[in-house]
Write an enzyme that holds these catalytic residues in place. Structure first.
Site, mmCIF file in Angstrom:
data_model
loop_
_atom_site.group_PDB
_atom_site.id
_atom_site.type_symbol
_atom_site.label_atom_id
_atom_site.label_comp_id
_atom_site.label_asym_id
_atom_site.label_seq_id
_atom_site.Cartn_x
_atom_site.Cartn_y
_atom_site.Cartn_z
ATOM 1 N N THR A 76 -4.189 6.020 1.778
ATOM 2 C CA THR A 76 -2.984 5.774 2.592
ATOM 3 C C THR A 76 -2.562 7.028 3.350
ATOM 4 O OG1 THR A 76 -0.591 5.386 2.401
ATOM 5 C CG2 THR A 76 -1.677 6.172 0.437
ATOM 6 N N ASP A 77 -1.843 6.843 4.446
ATOM 7 C CA ASP A 77 -1.328 8.009 5.196
ATOM 8 C C ASP A 77 -0.268 8.768 4.390
ATOM 9 O OD1 ASP A 77 0.855 6.256 5.408
ATOM 10 O OD2 ASP A 77 1.125 6.536 7.572
ATOM 11 N N GLU A 78 0.271 8.106 3.326
ATOM 12 C CA GLU A 78 1.311 8.778 2.522
ATOM 13 C C GLU A 78 0.793 10.011 1.806
ATOM 14 O OE1 GLU A 78 4.119 6.936 0.098
ATOM 15 O OE2 GLU A 78 4.393 5.204 1.381
ATOM 16 N N TYR A 121 3.743 7.222 -6.409
ATOM 17 C CA TYR A 121 2.744 6.359 -5.758
ATOM 18 C C TYR A 121 1.772 7.202 -4.942
ATOM 19 C CZ TYR A 121 0.688 3.585 -1.996
ATOM 20 O OH TYR A 121 -0.200 3.055 -1.087
ATOM 21 N N ALA A 155 1.196 10.368 -4.969
ATOM 22 C CA ALA A 155 0.453 11.352 -5.770
ATOM 23 C C ALA A 155 -0.711 10.664 -6.484
ATOM 24 C CB ALA A 155 1.378 12.030 -6.773
ATOM 25 N N LYS A 172 -2.221 7.924 -5.448
ATOM 26 C CA LYS A 172 -3.198 7.593 -4.395
ATOM 27 C C LYS A 172 -3.989 8.837 -3.993
ATOM 28 C CE LYS A 172 -3.882 4.217 -2.484
ATOM 29 N NZ LYS A 172 -4.810 3.087 -2.795
ATOM 30 N N PRO A 229 19.316 -4.082 2.968
ATOM 31 C CA PRO A 229 19.651 -2.779 2.372
ATOM 32 C C PRO A 229 18.877 -1.634 3.027
ATOM 33 C CG PRO A 229 18.161 -3.991 0.922
ATOM 34 C CD PRO A 229 18.405 -4.867 2.100
ATOM 35 N N ARG A 281 8.341 5.308 10.376
ATOM 36 C CA ARG A 281 7.038 4.825 9.921
ATOM 37 C C ARG A 281 6.225 4.400 11.150
ATOM 38 N NH1 ARG A 281 8.772 7.133 6.261
ATOM 39 N NH2 ARG A 281 8.904 6.550 4.066
ATOM 40 N N PRO A 303 15.046 8.218 -3.692
ATOM 41 C CA PRO A 303 14.808 9.620 -4.078
ATOM 42 C C PRO A 303 13.482 10.123 -3.488
ATOM 43 C CG PRO A 303 15.358 8.270 -5.996
ATOM 44 C CD PRO A 303 15.168 7.326 -4.852
ATOM 45 N N GLY A 304 13.506 11.333 -2.922
ATOM 46 C CA GLY A 304 12.274 11.921 -2.360
ATOM 47 C C GLY A 304 11.757 11.167 -1.149
HETATM 48 P P1 NAD Z 1 -0.634 -5.293 -2.745
HETATM 49 O O1 NAD Z 1 0.296 -4.707 -3.750
HETATM 50 O O2 NAD Z 1 -0.181 -6.402 -1.872
HETATM 51 O O3 NAD Z 1 -1.964 -5.792 -3.475
HETATM 52 C C1 NAD Z 1 -2.602 -5.066 -4.497
HETATM 53 C C2 NAD Z 1 -3.621 -6.001 -5.169
HETATM 54 O O4 NAD Z 1 -4.306 -5.246 -6.173
HETATM 55 C C3 NAD Z 1 -2.993 -7.212 -5.867
HETATM 56 O O5 NAD Z 1 -3.739 -8.376 -5.581
HETATM 57 C C4 NAD Z 1 -3.089 -6.860 -7.342
HETATM 58 O O6 NAD Z 1 -3.176 -7.985 -8.195
HETATM 59 C C5 NAD Z 1 -4.359 -6.025 -7.358
HETATM 60 N N1 NAD Z 1 -4.428 -5.102 -8.518
HETATM 61 C C6 NAD Z 1 -3.455 -4.244 -8.950
HETATM 62 N N2 NAD Z 1 -3.884 -3.579 -10.036
HETATM 63 C C7 NAD Z 1 -5.152 -3.999 -10.282
HETATM 64 C C8 NAD Z 1 -6.127 -3.674 -11.265
HETATM 65 N N3 NAD Z 1 -5.874 -2.763 -12.229
HETATM 66 N N4 NAD Z 1 -7.336 -4.303 -11.211
HETATM 67 C C9 NAD Z 1 -7.595 -5.226 -10.259
HETATM 68 N N5 NAD Z 1 -6.707 -5.590 -9.314
HETATM 69 C C10 NAD Z 1 -5.498 -4.981 -9.316
HETATM 70 O O7 NAD Z 1 -1.129 -4.060 -1.880
HETATM 71 P P2 NAD Z 1 -1.464 -3.939 -0.314
HETATM 72 O O8 NAD Z 1 -0.226 -3.648 0.430
HETATM 73 O O9 NAD Z 1 -2.315 -5.078 0.066
HETATM 74 O O10 NAD Z 1 -2.324 -2.594 -0.330
HETATM 75 C C11 NAD Z 1 -3.728 -2.645 -0.576
HETATM 76 C C12 NAD Z 1 -4.275 -1.239 -0.593
HETATM 77 O O11 NAD Z 1 -4.002 -0.597 0.654
HETATM 78 C C13 NAD Z 1 -3.657 -0.329 -1.654
HETATM 79 O O12 NAD Z 1 -4.671 0.511 -2.158
HETATM 80 C C14 NAD Z 1 -2.619 0.493 -0.896
HETATM 81 O O13 NAD Z 1 -2.419 1.736 -1.513
HETATM 82 C C15 NAD Z 1 -3.309 0.628 0.452
HETATM 83 N N6 NAD Z 1 -2.425 0.809 1.628
HETATM 84 C C16 NAD Z 1 -1.418 -0.083 1.853
HETATM 85 C C17 NAD Z 1 -0.654 0.048 3.013
HETATM 86 C C18 NAD Z 1 0.480 -0.908 3.317
HETATM 87 O O14 NAD Z 1 1.216 -0.676 4.264
HETATM 88 N N7 NAD Z 1 0.631 -1.997 2.587
HETATM 89 C C19 NAD Z 1 -0.917 1.094 3.912
HETATM 90 C C20 NAD Z 1 -1.941 1.991 3.623
HETATM 91 C C21 NAD Z 1 -2.707 1.819 2.477
HETATM 92 O O1 DAU Z 2 2.464 4.521 4.838
HETATM 93 C C1 DAU Z 2 1.639 3.631 4.116
HETATM 94 C C2 DAU Z 2 2.423 3.083 2.952
HETATM 95 O O2 DAU Z 2 3.384 2.184 3.493
HETATM 96 C C3 DAU Z 2 1.554 2.363 1.930
HETATM 97 O O3 DAU Z 2 0.673 3.294 1.343
HETATM 98 C C4 DAU Z 2 2.411 1.699 0.841
HETATM 99 O O4 DAU Z 2 1.593 0.937 -0.030
HETATM 100 C C5 DAU Z 2 3.418 0.792 1.510
HETATM 101 O O5 DAU Z 2 4.280 0.245 0.534
HETATM 102 C C6 DAU Z 2 4.222 1.546 2.567
HETATM 103 O O6 DAU Z 2 5.115 2.521 1.950
HETATM 104 P P1 DAU Z 2 6.622 2.738 2.496
HETATM 105 O O7 DAU Z 2 7.419 3.320 1.415
HETATM 106 O O8 DAU Z 2 6.612 3.410 3.810
HETATM 107 O O9 DAU Z 2 7.005 1.174 2.756
HETATM 108 P P2 DAU Z 2 8.326 0.326 2.451
HETATM 109 O O10 DAU Z 2 8.137 -0.989 3.111
HETATM 110 O O11 DAU Z 2 8.700 0.341 1.016
HETATM 111 O O12 DAU Z 2 9.447 1.142 3.238
HETATM 112 C C7 DAU Z 2 9.330 1.368 4.625
HETATM 113 C C8 DAU Z 2 10.562 2.155 5.068
HETATM 114 O O13 DAU Z 2 11.728 1.330 4.917
HETATM 115 C C9 DAU Z 2 10.820 3.388 4.232
HETATM 116 O O14 DAU Z 2 11.329 4.438 5.049
HETATM 117 C C10 DAU Z 2 11.884 2.956 3.227
HETATM 118 C C11 DAU Z 2 12.689 1.937 4.026
HETATM 119 N N1 DAU Z 2 13.288 0.853 3.212
HETATM 120 C C12 DAU Z 2 12.473 0.163 2.362
HETATM 121 C C13 DAU Z 2 12.986 -0.850 1.584
HETATM 122 C C14 DAU Z 2 12.076 -1.618 0.626
HETATM 123 C C15 DAU Z 2 14.643 0.544 3.335
HETATM 124 O O15 DAU Z 2 15.371 1.169 4.130
HETATM 125 N N2 DAU Z 2 15.146 -0.473 2.561
HETATM 126 C C16 DAU Z 2 14.378 -1.180 1.684
HETATM 127 O O16 DAU Z 2 14.899 -2.079 0.992
#
Ligand code: NAD
Ligand code: DAU
Length: 332
Positions: free
Chosen positions: A123-125, A147, A149, A151, A202, A211, A271-272
């Protein structure tokens, strides 16, 4: 190609499976997923009966099971992870387990079975918050929450296995994805579904965190390209190229759902909370990738999808997710 996709029942994994089955008529996929709260087989209802698709219920930390499933595969694409930052602040154990130890288990199996390719989805995080500019693949990693850390641990371990054992890994670092089948804990589906229900949105802190939004279908085409054309031991950033402050995104969602801005509810900051993520995607573009879905249109499509798929998200919002939020509020 015979693919094993881990975590394929989640948001990006299920979109990726659908993309590969449609784009590559000769490919078959085994989807290995633990079905945590975020895994949902309904995400794949339209491909379940395909003779080129098979589901295996299992944990990526289970070494024996992982070896059995991976045997004979041409490539593994690892999406399996705990993925929500807010959950990692209160329940980090599962993050360390799956996002670090799970990657280790996969690396060992890929090494032992001499599987020709492992695409590890990072992830870009992992770069941490950037005040200005965009992270290059060679930049140092500065993750700032449990999360990211975890990753970063999995990401660096994968690269170390390339350096030490020549395990053929490719690592991707995508920016924030959005689109169909995203679990409604993440900000875009949470805010769309809250708005549709006339519930408050929220917004954390001052709402000015940035983002870089990437439509999930564009991410899948980039991942598919990296799977087939990426170079062993390399990292590829995949950014949407659309950086936006949360408050602007929130107003866009309210406009598209036809709801008033009075629904915006400023709440205590995460937080953070990382201020801004940004990646330089030159390298994956040089492989031949260009995102095809402009942000505004893709957000409109996503809002329409959630409007039309209430039967998909309603049970998620009223079950596990509601219980999770209740627990958070009780702990404050
Ligand atoms: P998600 O939470 O929607 O899906 C995660 C999947 O992994 C689920 O189907 C869950 O059941 C499965 N899983 C969890 N623990 C497991 C285990 N121990 N064994 C087997 N399966 C397991 O996540 P997502 O948003 O689809 O993200 C997918 C990947 O992409 C992750 O690695 C995440 O870090 C990365 N990523 C996500 C984003 C984003 O914006 N969502 C951006 C960049 C990278
Ligand atoms: O950047 C890639 C990452 O993006 C992935 O690696 C993660 O798996 C994915 O969850 C996502 O992380 P973020 O923390 O950026 O996504 P989230 O949707 O939780 O939050 C996006 C932004 O919105 C962030 O600045 C926090 C804010 N937010 C989020 C929630 C859930 C709010 O203001 N209110 C909320 O209720």
């Amino acid at each position: 190609m015979k693919l094993v996709v881990t975590g394929g029942a989640g948001f990006i994994g299920s979109n990726f499976i659908r993309h590969v089955l449609a784009a590559h008529a000769d490919d078959s996929i085994v989807n290995l997923d633990k079905l945590t709260y975020a895994g949902n087989l309904k995400n794949l209802a339209d491909v379940t009966d395909s003779p080129r698709y098979r589901f295996v219920h299992g944990d990526v930390c289970d070494a024996k099971m992982v070896r059995d499933v991976l045997r004979g595969a041409d490539a593994v694409v690892n999406f399996a992870a705990e993925s929500h930052v807010d959950r990692s602040l209160v329940e980090p154990d599962a993050f360390l387990r799956t996002d670090v130890f799970g990657v280790f288990t996969l690396l060992e199996a890929v090494r032992e079975l001499s599987i020709p390719r492992l695409v590890h989805i990072s992830t870009d995080e992992v770069y941490g918050s950037l005040a200005t500019g965009s992270a290059r693949e060679s930049d140092p990693l500065r993750p700032s929450n449990p999360y990211s850390a975890s990753k970063a641990g999995g990401d660096l371990l994968a690269l170390a296995y390339w350096q030490t054992h020549r395990v053929p890994v490719v690592v991707t670092r995508s920016s924030n994805n959005f689109g169909p089948f995203q679990y409604p804990e993440k900000v875009i589906p949470l805010f769309i579904t809250n708005a549709l229900d006339d519930q408050p949105l929220p917004l954390y802190g001052d709402g000015r965190n940035v983002r870089d939004w990437l439509y999930v279908v564009d991410n899948c085409t980039a991942l598919d390209l990296v799977l087939r054309k990426g170079k062993d031991g390399e990292v590829y950033n995949i950014g949407g190229g659309h950086e936006v402050e949360n408050i602007v995104l929130t107003r866009d969602i309210l406009r598209l759902t036809g709801k008033p801005e009075t629904l915006i509810r400023p709440v205590k900051d995460r937080p953070g909370h990382d201020r801004r993520y940004s990646v330089d995607s030159k390298k994956v573009r040089q492989l031949g990738w260009t995102p095809k879905h402009p942000f505004g249109k893709a957000l409109e499509t996503t809002v329409a999808w959630f409007r039309e798929h209430e039967a998909w998200w309603r049970p998620l919002k009223s079950g596990e997710l509601k219980a999770w939020y209740r627990q958070q509020y009780e702990n404050r």
